[in-house]
Design a protein around this motif. Structure first.
Motif, short mmCIF file in Angstrom:
data_model
loop_
_atom_site.label_atom_id
_atom_site.label_comp_id
_atom_site.label_asym_id
_atom_site.label_seq_id
_atom_site.Cartn_x
_atom_site.Cartn_y
_atom_site.Cartn_z
N LEU A 1 -28.95 -22.84 22.07
CA LEU A 1 -28.40 -22.85 23.42
C LEU A 1 -28.79 -24.10 24.20
O LEU A 1 -28.17 -24.41 25.22
CB LEU A 1 -28.86 -21.60 24.19
CG LEU A 1 -28.46 -20.24 23.62
CD1 LEU A 1 -28.99 -19.12 24.51
CD2 LEU A 1 -26.96 -20.13 23.48
N HIS B 1 -19.00 -21.97 19.95
CA HIS B 1 -19.03 -20.52 20.26
C HIS B 1 -17.82 -19.85 19.63
O HIS B 1 -16.68 -20.33 19.75
CB HIS B 1 -19.00 -20.31 21.77
CG HIS B 1 -18.93 -18.86 22.17
ND1 HIS B 1 -19.88 -17.95 21.79
CD2 HIS B 1 -18.00 -18.17 22.89
CE1 HIS B 1 -19.56 -16.75 22.27
NE2 HIS B 1 -18.42 -16.86 22.94
N SER C 1 -29.46 -11.76 30.25
CA SER C 1 -30.03 -12.31 29.00
C SER C 1 -29.47 -11.56 27.79
O SER C 1 -29.10 -12.18 26.78
CB SER C 1 -31.56 -12.18 29.02
OG SER C 1 -32.11 -12.80 30.16
N LEU D 1 -25.80 -12.40 27.26
CA LEU D 1 -25.67 -13.75 26.69
C LEU D 1 -25.94 -13.72 25.18
O LEU D 1 -25.17 -14.29 24.40
CB LEU D 1 -26.64 -14.69 27.39
CG LEU D 1 -26.77 -16.10 26.77
CD1 LEU D 1 -25.44 -16.83 26.83
CD2 LEU D 1 -27.87 -16.90 27.46
N ASN E 1 -23.14 -12.21 23.20
CA ASN E 1 -21.98 -13.07 23.06
C ASN E 1 -22.26 -14.29 22.20
O ASN E 1 -21.39 -14.71 21.42
CB ASN E 1 -21.52 -13.54 24.46
CG ASN E 1 -20.74 -12.48 25.20
OD1 ASN E 1 -19.56 -12.25 24.93
ND2 ASN E 1 -21.39 -11.80 26.13
N ALA E 2 -23.45 -14.88 22.31
CA ALA E 2 -23.72 -16.16 21.66
C ALA E 2 -24.21 -16.03 20.22
O ALA E 2 -24.00 -16.94 19.41
CB ALA E 2 -24.75 -16.95 22.48
N MET F 1 -29.65 -20.77 30.38
CA MET F 1 -29.10 -19.51 29.89
C MET F 1 -27.95 -19.04 30.77
O MET F 1 -26.90 -18.63 30.27
CB MET F 1 -30.20 -18.43 29.84
CG MET F 1 -31.26 -18.67 28.78
SD MET F 1 -32.63 -17.48 28.88
CE MET F 1 -31.81 -15.97 28.39
N TYR F 2 -28.14 -19.13 32.09
CA TYR F 2 -27.10 -18.67 33.00
C TYR F 2 -25.88 -19.60 32.94
O TYR F 2 -24.73 -19.16 33.02
CB TYR F 2 -27.64 -18.58 34.42
CG TYR F 2 -26.77 -17.78 35.36
CD1 TYR F 2 -25.95 -16.74 34.91
CD2 TYR F 2 -26.77 -18.08 36.73
CE1 TYR F 2 -25.17 -16.02 35.78
CE2 TYR F 2 -25.98 -17.34 37.62
CZ TYR F 2 -25.17 -16.32 37.13
OH TYR F 2 -24.40 -15.60 38.00
N TYR G 1 -24.01 -18.68 29.87
CA TYR G 1 -23.39 -17.36 30.11
C TYR G 1 -22.08 -17.51 30.87
O TYR G 1 -21.04 -16.95 30.49
CB TYR G 1 -24.38 -16.49 30.88
CG TYR G 1 -23.83 -15.17 31.38
CD1 TYR G 1 -23.80 -14.05 30.55
CD2 TYR G 1 -23.36 -15.04 32.70
CE1 TYR G 1 -23.31 -12.83 31.02
CE2 TYR G 1 -22.87 -13.84 33.17
CZ TYR G 1 -22.85 -12.73 32.32
OH TYR G 1 -22.36 -11.54 32.79
N ILE H 1 -18.41 -16.22 28.89
CA ILE H 1 -17.99 -14.84 29.03
C ILE H 1 -16.48 -14.75 29.25
O ILE H 1 -15.83 -15.70 29.68
CB ILE H 1 -18.74 -14.12 30.17
CG1 ILE H 1 -18.46 -14.76 31.52
CG2 ILE H 1 -20.21 -14.04 29.87
CD1 ILE H 1 -19.01 -13.96 32.69
#
Length: 666
Positions: free
Chosen positions: A419, A425, A500, A503, A506-507, A539-540, A543, A547
């Motif tokens: 990340l 992705h 978290s 994320l 999804n990742a 991270m955010y 995200y 998404i």
């Protein structure tokens, strides 16, 4: 000694006469027995038939019973048939050593068994069968369901165990036996070419066929009736081991193993509770079920040491129990009470587990992200869950994973640091990749953190995870509130995932909803957060850029353009609230509008709640909160797909897909 000699010499003649009479009586009794033993045997057989037929609505047929020598009996043509039913048992011959004492008492107690050519045929057609009559006597009357006493399964199982162990002969030799169970159109056929029990040693060869599965296996074991000890090991005769039948049809799963061991080492019945101690283990176990994992799960060595207690309203897996998966050891405890209220308790504790031992013990197929991972240091884990169904709000949930001197030296199959730099992705639906794109500067749709509207960043965190920047990936209070809500509603209506966790899902993981995916997700989150592999802001940022925001709409730039034809930095407060409201169910945005193009009750309530919480947290001003309009103008392509219908929405707190933390913070 001199007095004894004097007494013997004085009464020698009388003593010899008495001894002679005693010997003569013994001889007479033996002669009488030998002359009448056939008659005694026939009498005992008749008594057995009468006893069985008085107890059960069935016919017991014994063709002939004769002595082969002093105490060996040959019984032929044994049949057991329920009234108006299919024959349950047919045995050609039973050769057995019989107890003299039992014959005089009109009973048949055997010490050695040699049984040949027998067949048990159990049949069930719809609700009619030929075996359930064994569970109740012929004289037993039907009791209304409401008046029936509760079954104490501890008492029932104790009675079965004691009966089974008390009737184990000194020696057994079964040859060519079969057990067939026909349940409507399904047949289970077990053949036993040989089974011997000699001096407590068990040896058997058996073949079990059901559906399209046939297993031929060897069984080795020991039995000690005096100590309630039974131990058996099963292993396949053919390559591929033993495939467990029935679970494919019943549960949609497949399972096979090389070796399976089962044992009972002790039992105690006290205060109407039965406690059983034992162990079971499997070698090279392979399990496949779509709800557990996407592929075969392989466990090289697994074992369970159990101490189980059963009572009339209480069941438990006690503290001395132990679960071992390869090198990892855990100590589980579980309790289940049915009266006066249902109560469920689960505790799991682990000793310090070396990090490499833990990673190496994770079964392939379950935790693929950790395959090949290596580290120094150790882990320990503790879980405490308890709920009284009459007091669900007092539910207890505590989960604590600790690490000591942990340092990852090799990330193995998946680099959890990916990340931090640009990566590809992949978007999954139903386990298949439907889209892939770069997350980073080379993608023109990637938006850096500082170019995204603060309104949107704050609105999403307020709704999804208000404590994101302060917690370490989890929030026990949120998860506890989720459990309480789901138990009350008797369905999954609220999740406890943090940003978290969303994320990582999804990742790093496919979107298949399996039991172990949630555990794998939690472990990845723990490592990223506690090892500080990625900053919170990064991270955010990732995200928001990956998404889903609508049908084939991924990332905040595509979302802002799809709904409002704007760059994410230009979003207003109302537009940000709208985009935050659709995060849990992005494909359902079309149903948010009424026939006049206005927002329905659900998004309007969401706007008021989230803007109010944002104001309380100082993320917007009070004047901004008061000026929030219950209207948004979809200027982007999304407006062409809105479904205009009358608003019949009934909004409650449970309708909202919000993080339960909101209820705790304010």
């Amino acid at each position: 000694m001199s007095k004894f000699k004097e007494f013997f010499s004085r009464h020698k003649k009388k003593l010899l006469i008495g001894l002679g009479i005693f010997v003569a009586l013994i001889v007479v009794l033996i002669v009488v027995f030998l002359v009448n033993r056939q008659r005694l045997l026939q009498y005992a057989v008749t008594k057995v038939i009468q006893k069985v037929e008085n107890k059960y609505p069935a016919d017991l047929h014994i063709g002939q019973a004769t002595f082969l020598d002093l105490n060996t009996v040959l019984v032929t043509d044994i049949g057991f048939t329920p009234n108006n039913g299919t024959k349950l048992l047919q045995v050609d011959t039973v050769e057995a050593t019989v107890s003299f004492r039992s014959l005089f008492l009109g009973r048949l107690v055997f010490k050695q068994f040699d049984v040949a050519s027998g067949l048990v045929t159990a049949v069930r057609k719809d609700s009619v069968d030929n075996f359930s009559f064994l569970l109740k006597s012929k004289k037993e009357k039907e009791t209304p369901e409401a008046n029936k006493p509760r079954t104490n399964y501890g008492t029932v199982l104790n009675r079965l165990i004691e009966t089974a162990f008390e009737n184990v002969p000194d020696g057994v030799n079964f040859r060519d036996l079969g057990v067939v169970f026909r349940n409507n159109d399904r047949v289970i056929d077990m053949r036993l070419p040989s089974l011997t029990v000699e001096d407590g040693a068990i040896l058997a060869l058996m073949t079990i066929s059901t559906d399209s599965v046939t297993n031929t296996m060897r069984v080795n074991g020991v039995i000690d009736p005096d100590r309630y000890l039974l131990s058996a090991k099963m292993y396949g005769e053919e390559k591929g081991g033993i495939t467990v039948p029935y679970i494919q049809q019943k549960f949609g799963a497949t399972m096979h193993f090389d070796t399976l061991s089962l044992s009972i080492t002790d039992k105690e019945f006290k205060n109407n509770q039965l406690t059983i101690t034992g162990e079971t283990s499997a070698h090279s176990l392979v399990l496949n079920h779509p709800k557990i994992a996407d592929e075969d799960v392989f466990v090289r060595d697994g074992a369970l040491k159990y101490v189980i207690t059963l009572g009339d309203h209480y069941y438990s897996l006690d503290t001395l129990s132990e679960v071992r998966i390869n090198k990892a050891v855990f100590y589980p405890r579980a309790t289940y009470e049915t009266r006066p209220n249902r109560k469920i308790g689960i505790k799991i504790d682990s000793p310090n587990i070396e990090a490499n031992d833990l990673f190496e013990s994770m079964p392939p197929g379950l935790f693929d992200s950790f395959q090949g991972m290596k580290a120094t240091g150790s882990f320990d884990y503790h879980l405490n869950f308890y709920v009284d169904m009459a007091k669900v709000d007092s539910l207890t949930f505590e989960s604590d994973l600790n690490a000591q001197n942990l340092k990852i030296t090799d990330y193995g199959a998946v680099d959890l640091r990916k990340l931090n730099q640009e990566f590809t992705h992949m978007v999954y639906e139903d386990g298949k990749v439907v889209r892939e794109f770069k997350v980073g500067p080379s993608n023109p749709n990637f938006v850096p953190y500082n170019q995204i509207s603060d309104y949107l960043k704050h609105a999403i965190l307020t709704a999804e995870d208000p404590r994101f920047f302060s917690h370490k990936g989890f929030h026990e209070g949120a998860f506890r509130m989720s459990l309480i809500t789901n138990i009350k509603e008797k369905s999954f209506v609220r999740g406890g995932s943090t940003v978290s966790m969303q994320l990582v899902k999804n990742a790093f993981l496919t979107r298949k909803k399996t039991i172990t995916r949630k555990v794998e997700e939690a472990l990845i989150v723990w490592l990223i957060e506690n090892q500080k592999l990625v900053s919170k802001q990064r991270m955010y940022e990732v995200y928001l850029n990956i998404i889903e925001w609508g049908p084939n709409v991924y990332g905040v730039k595509e979302g802002a353009e799809f709904y409002f034809s704007k760059h994410p930095s230009q979003l207003t407060l109302e537009e940000s609230l709208f985009m935050a409201s659709i995060v849990p169910k992005p494909k359902q945005y079309r149903t948010y509008f009424d026939v006049y193009g206005g927002l329905r009750a659900y998004p309007r309530y969401f706007f008021r709640l989230i803007s109010g919480n944002m104001a309380k947290r100082g993320l917007i001003s009070e004047s901004e909160r008061q000026s929030v309009s219950p209207y948004v103008n979809l200027q982007g392509r999304a407006g062409n797909f809105v479904i205009a219908r009358p608003d019949t929405t009934q909004v409650t707190m449970d309708t909202l897909q919000l993080a339960p933390i909101d209820l705790l913070d304010f």
